[in-house]
Design an enzyme around this catalytic site. Structure first.
Site, PDB file in Angstrom:
ATOM      1  N   GLY A 232       0.806  -1.215   0.000  1.00 35.10           N
ATOM      2  CA  GLY A 232       0.000   0.000   0.000  1.00 35.10           C
ATOM      3  C   GLY A 232       0.832   1.254   0.000  1.00 35.10           C
ATOM      4  N   GLY A 307       8.441  14.428  10.387  1.00 34.98           N
ATOM      5  CA  GLY A 307       9.022  13.264   9.745  1.00 34.98           C
ATOM      6  C   GLY A 307       9.527  12.234  10.737  1.00 34.98           C
ATOM      7  N   ASP A 347       8.376  -4.020  16.521  1.00 31.83           N
ATOM      8  CA  ASP A 347       8.981  -3.432  15.318  1.00 31.83           C
ATOM      9  C   ASP A 347       9.454  -2.011  15.611  1.00 31.83           C
ATOM     10  OD1 ASP A 347       9.863  -3.519  12.697  1.00 31.83           O
ATOM     11  OD2 ASP A 347       8.005  -2.685  11.901  1.00 31.83           O
ATOM     12  N   ASN A 352       9.973   4.233  12.853  1.00 33.89           N
ATOM     13  CA  ASN A 352       8.640   4.163  13.448  1.00 33.89           C
ATOM     14  C   ASN A 352       8.463   5.124  14.611  1.00 33.89           C
ATOM     15  OD1 ASN A 352       7.808   2.252  11.642  1.00 33.89           O
ATOM     16  ND2 ASN A 352       8.115   0.505  13.001  1.00 33.89           N
TER      17      ASN A 352
END
Length: 543
Positions: A232, A307, A347, A352
């Site tokens: 995606g 960001g 993760d 992240n």
């Protein structure tokens, strides 16, 4: 003569090459042979990475884990040849298609264009045919401007700003004097009267809105692509009611099902997991704002303008210790909250961890949480084929996912803290003959004394307490929060101040544009004049 039929042809025929010079204004003739290119695919200006696909709203690793980006230096290129390459001709980022005689088509190459009767305007209303119309007197010397600004991930966002006395309209909605609105693909621009349609705006960098589900389009205006992956992509979008920016993660059901054997694994129930994650509420965790289940999944997330932490570390080589402390304190609070709610992230990595702004002192938010619930055992094993820089030793030595507990997140946090303080990863296959797996499972990280000489003993001690191979002896989030390095009242006060600022900004109501009461030039038709009275300005799109 109106030429709206030509625009309809342009909208239906898709993209074609434009023969006009870039940035030129061409007299509109109502012919279908005019340039009619519309971008049919997104062309994000975000920097690409061969190692990871990511976005300002977070990576796609909550649904697929991609290879982790590396922090090692890239060898310098060979000396360039004496002959310098020619500057490429700039491509237009938008096109204005004129709907009336007297107006000309415009290809936007520059970042700013003024429209009006004044000779100083880049687009001057000076055609003799236009001057003979009754409406010409209602146009301002500087009626409006169209411009673009840098948005998330160095992409651009187009805006229209009203400077007129009689009004500028986007899809029949008044913008309001001194107000701006995001300008999306296929928007119709009218001047002085909502029915006086003059231009259609084509954003050549975004997809057509019609490809998205109606329920989604009713609430959001889709804009630039911020990131993409195998399953995606992530889009910048605007809430229609407030014009606030959001990030929308789009997951392809078809690609996701093929890539993860979804039907065979009940853990891949995205709808159920989204409902669980929507209940999470913590200032240092990305909030899911909405969810749409259509041909694909659409997850609406709050947008983080600063960001990724990864880019921040790479751009600065390393972070100041005070900055590391502020960020890491927030990470610990977020992961502690997840653990208390029975969620193991599994993760955690700098990609992240998202930043709320470009400022040094800012809030951070963990994204792509719930990875352990969304990915099943089979899919997780596939993720280990990448570079497991942040994976705990017990993950690498285990068969399947049995035995994992919250300690895996604490190891990953230790790796992140190491990177933030030093500017390089503790484990890397590019720095030693020892395999990456052996480095991690033995806990032998790459320690460079001259780099760590600038780091306090307390900070280094916390890193060591987290990078312990035995998960039972490894620091928990609670123990890390009690560590002496984080007993910094000034840092905690700064965090609370940032939190208060965010709460105040999100609590403030959106100020909607109000119509101007200026009547320096005559308005055509009293009945039409009523159209602009007390009309709130909203985000709108041609659907």
């Amino acid at each position: 003569m109106s030429r709206e039929s030509d625009v309809e042809a342009q909208q239906s025929h898709g993209s074609s090459a434009c023969s006009q010079p870039h940035g030129s204004v061409t007299q509109s003739q109502g012919s279908s042979s005019q340039s009619q290119g519309i971008s049919s695919s997104s062309t994000s200006t975000m920097p690409n990475s061969s190692q990871s696909s990511h976005s300002s709203s977070g990576t796609l690793s909550s649904l697929e884990t991609v290879s982790t980006q590396e922090l090692y230096s890239i060898p310098e290129d060979q000396e360039p040849e004496d002959q310098e390459p020619e500057e490429p001709t700039p491509a237009p980022w938008a096109r204005l298609w004129a709907l009336q005689d007297g107006f000309a088509n415009l290809e936007c190459v520059n970042d700013n264009y003024w429209f009006g009767r004044d000779k100083s305007c880049e687009y001057c209303f000076d055609e003799p045919l236009l001057k003979r119309t009754d409406k010409y007197r209602t146009y301002s010397k500087k009626h409006f401007r169209i411009f673009r600004e840098v948005g998330p991930k160095n992409s651009y966002i187009a805006y229209i700003e009203d400077h007129s006395g009689n009004g500028t309209f986007v899809n029949t909605e008044l913008v309001g004097k001194g107000k701006r609105r995001p300008l999306n693909n296929n928007s119709e621009i009218a001047l002085s009267l909502s029915r006086n349609k003059v231009f259609v705006f084509f954003d050549l960098t975004v997809d057509d809105q019609s490809v998205y589900p109606k329920a989604l389009r009713d609430e959001y205006i889709m804009s630039k692509t911020l990131g993409s992956g195998a399953c995606g992509e992530v889009k910048l979008a605007f809430e229609r009611k407030t014009c606030k920016k959001v990030a929308i993660k789009i997951i392809s059901k078809r690609k996701f099902a093929i890539g993860s054997a979804r039907e065979a694994d009940p853990a891949l129930n995205v709808e159920t997991e989204i409902e669980i994650l929507k209940k999470l509420n913590h200032p240092c965790i990305i909030k899911i704002k909405n969810f749409f289940d259509a041909e694909d999944y659409y997850i609406v997330l709050e947008l983080m303008e600063g960001g990724e932490l990864f880019d921040k570390v790479v751009g600065n080589k390393r972070l100041k210790e005070a900055t590391c402390k502020l960020y890491f304190y927030q990470m610990l609070l977020a992961v502690q909250y997840l653990h208390e709610n029975g969620i193991i992230h599994r993760d955690l990595k700098p990609e992240n961890v998202l930043l709320s702004s470009q400022e040094e002192d800012c809030l951070i938010k963990i994204t792509d949480f719930g990875h352990s619930k969304i990915l099943g055992e089979t899919s997780l094993m596939r993720t280990l084929c990448g570079t497991p820089t942040y994976l705990a030793p017990e993950v690498l030595v285990s068969v399947g996912t049995a035995g994992y507990n919250r300690a895996v997140d604490c190891w990953s946090l230790g790796v992140i803290l190491f990177i933030c303080l030093s500017g390089y990863p503790p484990f890397s296959e590019h720095r030693t003959q020892v395999s990456l797996k052996d480095q991690i499972t033995s806990g032998k990280y790459n320690f460079i004394p001259e780099v760590w000489a600038e780091v306090s003993e307390k900070a280094l001690d916390l890193v060591k307490k987290l990078l312990v191979v035995d998960p039972k002896a490894r620091f928990t989030t609670e123990e890390a929060l009690r560590h002496p390095w984080l007993q910094d009242e000034d840092m905690k006060r700064k965090f609370q101040d940032l939190l208060s600022e965010e709460n105040e900004s999100t609590a403030l109501p959106q100020v909607l544009a109000q119509p101007s009461t200026s009547r320096k030039r005559p308005r055509e038709g009293e009945a039409e004049g009523a159209e602009t009275t007390k009309r709130p300005a909203v985000c709108a799109a041609v659907l």
